[in-house]
Each structure stands twice: as C-alpha cells, then as structure tokens.
Design an enzyme around this catalytic site. Structure first.
Site, mmCIF file in Angstrom:
data_model
loop_
_atom_site.group_PDB
_atom_site.id
_atom_site.type_symbol
_atom_site.label_atom_id
_atom_site.label_comp_id
_atom_site.label_asym_id
_atom_site.label_seq_id
_atom_site.Cartn_x
_atom_site.Cartn_y
_atom_site.Cartn_z
ATOM 1 N N GLU A 117 5.082 -2.768 6.872
ATOM 2 C CA GLU A 117 4.477 -4.134 6.519
ATOM 3 C C GLU A 117 3.502 -3.314 5.223
ATOM 4 O OE1 GLU A 117 1.812 -6.207 5.049
ATOM 5 O OE2 GLU A 117 0.603 -6.032 7.002
ATOM 6 N N SER A 145 3.295 2.394 -1.943
ATOM 7 C CA SER A 145 3.715 3.844 -2.194
ATOM 8 C C SER A 145 3.660 4.617 -1.017
ATOM 9 C CB SER A 145 2.618 4.181 -3.258
ATOM 10 O OG SER A 145 1.265 4.037 -2.741
ATOM 11 N N GLY A 197 0.378 -0.655 5.381
ATOM 12 C CA GLY A 197 -0.393 0.019 4.276
ATOM 13 C C GLY A 197 0.363 -0.376 2.873
ATOM 14 N N CYS A 255 -3.124 -8.472 2.348
ATOM 15 C CA CYS A 255 -1.814 -8.109 1.786
ATOM 16 C C CYS A 255 -1.284 -9.353 1.317
ATOM 17 C CB CYS A 255 -1.105 -7.258 2.609
ATOM 18 S SG CYS A 255 -1.010 -7.563 4.155
#
Length: 478
Positions: free
Chosen positions: A252, A233, A230, A286
C-alpha cells in the site's frame, strides 16, 4: 517525563536485545525528547522470525481453528481498548497527529477492526469438499501462508499495524512487526496489550530499528509473506526483493488523489469534509485528495471557499483539542514539504499559506492552497504528503476524469455532486482503488488499496484474509 524501553517483545516475552544501540523519540510539536527504545540489529530480527516460525509449529496456535483464533483476537481487542487513550496520545506526541483524529483512527477504529476480524475468523471456511466432473472429490483447503513480515509507516502506526496483524491472525499466521523508527512507542503499547491478552508465544513480535533490519526482514528465509505500507520508492525496492524470492507481498503505497467537484456540488459539504478528505493527519495520509478539480464556471467560487476554510484552520500542538493541523512528523519531512511549497510559488498562484508558522519549536508548516495549477506541474504530480492543496480548472466532465486519471498514482478520490447516481457514474470512470461520494472514509468491510504506482493487493474487508492464505488441493481418489 520520558519513556525509556530497554527490552523488545519477542516470543511472548520481554527480552533484552542483542544490539546496544538506542533510538531517541522526539515530540513533533515541541522537539522535546519523549522516549528512547532499542535500535535492533539483524540478530534481533532473526530471533523474532524464529519465534514466529515456532508459533506456526506449535499446537497452541497452529492447532486452533477459526473460533479459537477469534477468541484471542477479541481478548486482544479488549486489551487494546483499555489502552485507547494511551495509544492516541502516544501517536500524537510522535508524529503530530491531532489528538481528536488519533482518538478515532488510532484507537476506536483499531478496536473495531480487531473485533471485525474476530467475527470473520469465527465463521471462516478453511476446507470444503468439491465434487469433480470425473466423479471423485477434492478437498480444497485455505491454509495460513505462514510467517508474515509487516513493515509499518509512521503516519498511522497503530491502524496500519492492525490492518496487517488482524487479518493475518484471523488466517492463522504469525507476524513479525517492524515499526517505523519515528513512531515506536505505540508499538510497545500494542505489545503490552498482546501480552495481557495471552496470545500464544511468537504469534506477534515487535522489533524496532532502522531500514536495515526492515530489509533483512523482507529477504529473510524464514518469512513467507511481506506486507508493507510506505512510499512508492521503498515499495518498488521491496517488490523487487520479493520477486526474486517468489514471495507474496502486499504493498500500500503513495497517492495523489483527485477530488472532482461537479457543477452541482454542495460546496458547504465539500468544505466540511476537507479536514478528513484532503488534510487528514496534517496532509500526511496516502489517500488525501490534494488535487481539487473545479469546473471553470465555478472555479473562483471553489477557490474562495477552500481558501477561506484552510486559512481559518487552527495550527498548533497536536495534543490541543482545538488543533486542526498539527506539525509534520519530522524535521526532515517538514523541510521536504516546505521545498514543495517554495517550488509551487513558481508553478502556480499562491492563495493561502506558503511559509512556516509562528511557533518557535515544532515541525510546522502553514496549510497552503495553490490556484491556477497545471496538472503537469510537480506540485500536481508528486506526492507532497503535507497540508498543500492544488486547485485545477477543468472545462467539462470528460476533461475532469481525464485530469483525475492523468497520474502515476491511483489510491483514493472523491466526487462531489447533489446527483448521487451521476456521481457514482463518474466514480466508475476513475482509475483508482477507492472513491468516496461527497466525502471519504475507508470502510473496514471493503477492500482498500491502490492501482498503478499506489500498490498491489488489498487490505481491509474479508478479501484481506485471503492475502494471508494459500490454497491446497487434496485429491480423494480412493
């Protein structure tokens, strides 16, 4: 037609949740209701963790060797394969992934991944005898770490579930899965496959809900390891919680990857690869190479080529086979991407896109390209997670590497050159966990993960099994 699930899969059974709250699931392309699921509470999560702990004590699972676990993984793979089209369609409806992409990455690739880990489990060495310099012998064991709490994102919900489930099961662990609240329907398809495959009770449990039960899972005393994919933060919050508990964790996280286009690059190859390397899943990947580093001598040529390609992408319903770029996964995320685009118009030169599409409904944004981007600008430094590309000029290869590495992230990257050996030399200098030469595609037989703020630990490859094991030394002294 909507799909309404009333139960959750815990302990190998479909049971009624303790919570009476519900979550609605919307079609990202049309904003229509496509389903609803329970919104579970901490008590539901407690039951799932208890079921997983019981599985770790049961001889039906704990008593199996690697070959026995491999048989279960293969049956699970077969059951998932029979539901391949259902899985792909479910993901496309929920998060807007173009169906052609979902067919490959959320269906076919997932089946291959399960079978790959079945093969590894079958040949797993879980105990070896090591002679000691003192003349004695020590048995070195690789035991399963125990109960794994797996928290799944919404962008690749099936694949990133199996990234965790497959190696964990190969190692002999039991898993509690907390899917993203926006992509839950696919988890029910996986649970049905697990039930059909006859996995022992409690080996995999799925508990849908919001971030609150995810936090409860992370800090639960019955959990031995956490695996999370995810945002950076959220990853920092999870890392802090696991650090206090001295609990191992695999993270990750985000990325802002760079594509270094060298002077001798084949631009046609670059353009053909953009849908995979830079705009995959509508930019919601990502590892996407959204910073394109182009040499000054070919800068205008690179800008024109990318602008021409991106402006021609078909934007539309995720279930349309002609669609290259679908909607964002939610209205809130669409608005976030749109804000970055508006910010970018003040930081760089807008070349393509910049606004919303002509669709009346759905969470769409126009694929967007910025040129004359400064690597210090926000659109070059912050993860946008949408179809937004920034083209950055460089004067020499040393500067290209310096710009690529000037990021808090380090997950992916590419190098484009007709000189393969030289491209590999440049790739070795990049501060990132993965790099592709003239393209990008994670390899299931190689570790995947990032450095810096892109995470810690690795998924995929045989190395991933080690993340779900712990060592025990048995000293044979007499």
């Amino acid at each position: 037609m909507t799909i309404d699930h009333q139960h959750i899969f815990v302990g190998g059974q479909w049971i009624a949740p303790k919570s009476t709250q519900r979550s609605n699931i919307l079609n990202a392309s049309t904003e229509e209701l496509v389903g609803s699921v329970p919104k579970c509470n901490n008590e539901d999560m407690d039951r799932a963790v208890a079921a997983a702990r019981e599985a770790m004590r049961s001889l039906a699972w704990a008593g199996l060797d690697g070959k026995g676990r491999a048989q279960h993984l293969r049956r699970f793979a077969d059951a998932v394969e029979r539901r391949g089209q259902q899985l792909a369609r479910s993901v496309s409806l929920q998060n807007g992934m173009p169906i052609n992409v979902a067919d490959q990455l959320e269906s076919a690739f997932v089946v291959s991944l399960l079978r790959y880990y079945a093969s590894l489990a079958e040949n797993l060495v879980e105990e070896e005898a090591r002679p000691s310099p003192t003349g004695s012998t020590t048995l070195v064991r690789r035991d399963p770490v125990g109960v794994v709490g797996a928290i799944i994102p919404w962008n690749f919900p099936v694949a990133l579930s199996i990234f965790k489930i497959a190696p964990a099961l190969a190692a002999g662990c039991a898993v509690v899965v907390k899917p993203s609240s926006g992509t839950v329907l696919d988890s029910y398809v996986l649970a049905e496959a697990a039930a059909e495959a006859g996995l022992p009770p409690g080996v995999i449990n799925w508990v849908p809900g919001d971030r609150g039960i995810g936090s409860h899972l992370v800090s639960h005393p019955g959990v031995d390891k956490v695996a999370f994919t995810g945002s950076t933060s959220a990853g920092r919050i999870i890392a802090e919680a696991c650090a206090r508990l001295l609990r191992p964790v695999t993270l990750e996280l985000g990325g802002k990857s760079a594509a270094i286009v060298l002077e001798d690059a084949d631009l046609d190859a670059l353009i053909r690869s953009l849908p995979m390397s830079s705009v995959l899943n509508n930019g919601q990947a990502c590892f996407s190479c959204t910073r394109i580093l182009a040499p000054a001598g070919r800068y205008d040529e690179v800008v024109d080529a990318i602008a021409g390609a991106v402006s021609a992408y078909s934007v539309g319903d995720a279930l349309d086979r002609a669609t290259v770029v679908g909607p964002m996964a939610s209205a809130a995320h669409r608005d976030s991407v749109q804000r970055y685009i508006e910010l970018g118009t003040g930081e760089a030169r807008l070349v393509v896109g910049g606004g919303r599409t002509s669709q009346d409904r759905g969470w769409f944004v126009q694929p967007t390209v910025f040129a004359d981007v400064d690597n210090r600008s926000r659109i070059a430094r912050e993860e946008i997670f949408g179809p937004v590309l920034s083209i950055i000029r460089y004067e020499g290869e040393d500067e290209a590497v310096e710009i690529a590495n000037d990021s808090e992230y380090g997950l992916g990257g590419t190098v484009w050159s007709t000189d393969h050996d030289h491209a590999v030399t440049i790739a070795r200098r990049m501060e990132t966990g993965t790099v592709g030469i003239n393209g990008y595609m994670p390899d299931l037989n190689a570790p995947f993960g990032g450095v810096k703020s892109s995470g810690m630990g690795r998924e995929l490859g045989p190395e991933s099994i080690g993340a779900y094991q712990r060592y025990k030394s048995v000293y044979l002294l007499g």
